[in-house]
Motif scaffolding. Structure first.
Motif, PDB file in Angstrom:
ATOM      1  N   TRP A 270       0.817  -1.220   0.000  1.00  0.00           N
ATOM      2  CA  TRP A 270       0.000   0.000   0.000  1.00  0.00           C
ATOM      3  C   TRP A 270       0.844   1.262   0.000  1.00  0.00           C
ATOM      4  O   TRP A 270       0.377   2.312  -0.435  1.00  0.00           O
ATOM      5  N   LEU A 449       0.927  -7.193   2.840  1.00  0.00           N
ATOM      6  CA  LEU A 449      -0.455  -6.720   2.711  1.00  0.00           C
ATOM      7  C   LEU A 449      -1.003  -6.164   4.022  1.00  0.00           C
ATOM      8  O   LEU A 449      -2.215  -5.949   4.138  1.00  0.00           O
ATOM      9  N   TRP A 450      -0.123  -5.959   5.006  1.00  0.00           N
ATOM     10  CA  TRP A 450      -0.596  -5.324   6.231  1.00  0.00           C
ATOM     11  C   TRP A 450      -1.124  -3.935   5.891  1.00  0.00           C
ATOM     12  O   TRP A 450      -0.550  -3.239   5.056  1.00  0.00           O
ATOM     13  N   PHE A 452      -4.265  -5.419   6.073  1.00  0.00           N
ATOM     14  CA  PHE A 452      -5.393  -6.291   5.745  1.00  0.00           C
ATOM     15  C   PHE A 452      -5.084  -7.747   6.046  1.00  0.00           C
ATOM     16  O   PHE A 452      -5.961  -8.516   6.419  1.00  0.00           O
ATOM     17  N   LEU A 453      -3.853  -8.154   5.851  1.00  0.00           N
ATOM     18  CA  LEU A 453      -3.394  -9.501   6.208  1.00  0.00           C
ATOM     19  C   LEU A 453      -2.057  -9.355   6.929  1.00  0.00           C
ATOM     20  O   LEU A 453      -1.032  -9.111   6.265  1.00  0.00           O
ATOM     21  N   PHE A 455      -5.157  -8.453   9.738  1.00  0.00           N
ATOM     22  CA  PHE A 455      -6.044  -7.304   9.726  1.00  0.00           C
ATOM     23  C   PHE A 455      -5.812  -6.416  10.944  1.00  0.00           C
ATOM     24  O   PHE A 455      -5.656  -6.889  12.073  1.00  0.00           O
ATOM     25  N   ARG A 457      -7.598  -2.772  12.232  1.00  0.00           N
ATOM     26  CA  ARG A 457      -8.693  -1.858  11.904  1.00  0.00           C
ATOM     27  C   ARG A 457      -8.204  -0.441  11.662  1.00  0.00           C
ATOM     28  O   ARG A 457      -8.537   0.187  10.658  1.00  0.00           O
ATOM     29  N   ALA A 460      -6.105  -0.320   8.472  1.00  0.00           N
ATOM     30  CA  ALA A 460      -6.924  -0.472   7.263  1.00  0.00           C
ATOM     31  C   ALA A 460      -7.669   0.814   6.943  1.00  0.00           C
ATOM     32  O   ALA A 460      -7.801   1.204   5.775  1.00  0.00           O
ATOM     33  N   ARG A 461      -8.136   1.496   7.982  1.00  0.00           N
ATOM     34  CA  ARG A 461      -8.817   2.778   7.768  1.00  0.00           C
ATOM     35  C   ARG A 461      -7.869   3.802   7.156  1.00  0.00           C
ATOM     36  O   ARG A 461      -8.238   4.540   6.231  1.00  0.00           O
ATOM     37  N   LEU A 464      -7.277   2.944   3.347  1.00  0.00           N
ATOM     38  CA  LEU A 464      -8.402   3.191   2.431  1.00  0.00           C
ATOM     39  C   LEU A 464      -8.765   4.674   2.362  1.00  0.00           C
ATOM     40  O   LEU A 464      -9.147   5.167   1.298  1.00  0.00           O
TER      41      LEU A 464
END
Length: 486
Positions: A270, A449-450, A452-453, A455, A457, A460-461, A464
């Protein structure tokens, strides 16, 4: 750097020192090496430096000051020169002629004195540098217009200008047996993970190579390996503001002299999809830009293979989507059209790199009008192939990280080939293998992929949506920062 240079202590005999340095440096065979025999106050001296890096004004002023030496100064001449006579900031002693050789070839001047078993290193080097212009690959509408250049000291200063923290560390490491390239490990001592810092410093010190012909790219391959995986585990940037913001999160920077790019490590998937432009607008606008970019990136990978599956298997489509497909099949099979078009786009990209800027527009017009239109007219490509390939190409160009866009393009071609052989199962297998590949990757113990994997919260916020800066009060947990609070 693995090397065990022979020790050659500085001799009290100036003649022995001169003979040794002239032989090791091949002064008589290299026109750019400067050797001066000096005598001030009855004391014989010798000065060695490189003409390309020598700052003439500084050396001239130093010689003026040396001219004021008298007989009374002979007792402790070395300390007297360093404390009273040499008007320069960057001074240090050297007691080994091998170290003196390294210093001279790096740019500083070395002053040797008869009867003294130490020399003085005077860092009078001055590099010709271009202006800190905004990087072409990371431009923003709003924001600073400066960018890293090819000079290590200047780049460290650009970071210092933005992070005036007393805990900011710029640790110098010299890499390469022959090139003796200057590198710098930059981090904030009370934030960055000490294990990560030590891992990087140890890796640089153990690099056993002649030199760094490709600069930071050579460092990346030695430190992070994984040569068969196209996805990057580090991020490059030429923007000081981007590098500084990552420092405050807990990342570590690696700078290499001669390269305008700075390595940011570790970097997850990301990190390569974020752009400084998102933080120059209101949070809701930045979030929208980020989501559009994410959509473009995923489209560049999965849309083309998915359309190919539907075009080859029209029975999979419901009646309301029956327009998806090929109305008039071309003379070349679809997979052949896609592979040829992908190769053509890559050829155009390489041609654009080697084409002078003044001719770049003409090259684009030739590619878009002549080649594209004629290829459709003769049946080499269908209209649908050109359309969907163009959408995928736009998605690739919308990816902020050039390394990530190339990796995604390779995955798209691999997915297309799987779909050509196995159709729907090929698409499912390819997509699953790609996700498993990304999920299994790590960038120095940070899952690729942290958040999300696995996870998280809050993380992830933040991935996105571009959160307002007052709410970004925690550093990413995956980086194991010493101080987790911002």
């Amino acid at each position: 750097m693995k090397q065990n240079p022979k020790k050659q202590p500085v001799s009290p005999s100036l003649k022995k020192n001169i003979d040794y340095l002239k032989k090791e440096l091949a002064v008589d065979k290299s026109f750019d090496l400067v050797f001066l025999e000096l005598n001030y106050g009855g004391i014989d001296m010798a000065l060695f430096t490189l003409d390309a890096f020598a700052k003439d004004e500084a050396l001239t002023q130093i010689q003026r000051e040396l001219n004021h030496i008298d007989e009374a100064d002979k007792d402790d001449i070395l300390d007297h020169l360093m404390k009273s006579r040499i008007p320069y900031v960057e001074l240090e002693k050297v007691d080994d002629l091998e170290d003196a050789v390294t210093e001279i070839l790096s740019g500083p001047a070395v002053l040797l004195i008869d009867g003294v078993s130490e020399g003085i290193v005077i860092d009078t080097r001055e590099y010709e540098i271009r202006g800190p212009e905004e990087p072409e690959s990371e431009q923003v509408i709003r924001g600073s217009r400066d960018g890293f250049v090819e000079t290590l000291v200047f780049n460290a200063g650009l970071v210092r200008r933005r992070v005036r923290d007393r805990n900011l560390r710029n640790e110098f490491v010299r890499v390469g047996r022959r090139s003796l390239s200057d590198c710098c490990v930059t981090y904030i001592a009370d934030i960055a993970d000490p294990k990560l810092v030590e891992h990087i410093k140890k890796g640089l010190e153990e690099m056993d190579t002649d030199g760094l012909p490709m600069g930071d790219k050579t460092v990346e391959e030695f430190l992070f390996g994984d040569y068969t995986n196209p996805y990057p585990v580090i991020r490059y940037t030429e923007r000081p503001d981007v590098a500084s913001s990552h420092l405050l999160e807990g990342h570590v920077l690696i700078m290499v002299d001669g390269s305008p790019s700075v390595i940011i490590t570790p970097a997850s998937f990301w990190h390569h999809l974020q752009h400084a432009e998102e933080y120059r607008h209101k949070p809701i606008v930045g979030s929208t830009l980020r989501l559009v970019r994410f959509a473009a990136v995923w489209t560049s990978i999965f849309l083309l293979p998915l359309w190919f599956v539907f075009a080859e298997n029209p029975g999979l489509l419901p009646d309301q989507l029956a327009y998806i497909g090929v109305d008039e099949p071309g003379e070349v099979p679809l997979i052949g059209q896609f592979i040829a078009a992908e190769i053509g786009i890559e050829m155009l990209r390489m041609a654009a790199i080697h084409t002078p800027t003044a001719l770049g527009t003409a090259l684009g017009l030739v590619a878009a009008i002549l080649i594209g239109e004629v290829a459709i007219e003769v049946g080499l490509f269908t209209h649908e192939v050109v359309l969907y390939l163009s959408i995928a190409a736009i998605g690739s160009f919308a990816t902020p990280s050039y390394e990530m866009s190339l990796a995604n393009r390779m995955m798209r071609i691999a997915l297309l080939i799987l779909c050509a052989f196995f159709h729907v199962p090929g698409y499912m297998i390819g997509a699953t293998l790609l996700i498993l590949l990304l999920a299994s990757m790590k960038a120095f113990h940070v899952p690729y992929l942290w958040p999300f994997l696995p996870f998280n919260r809050r993380g992830a916020r933040d991935v996105l949506f571009r959160a307002p800066m007052p709410l970004k009060n925690r550093r990413p947990r995956a980086l194991h920062p010493i101080d987790p609070d911002r």
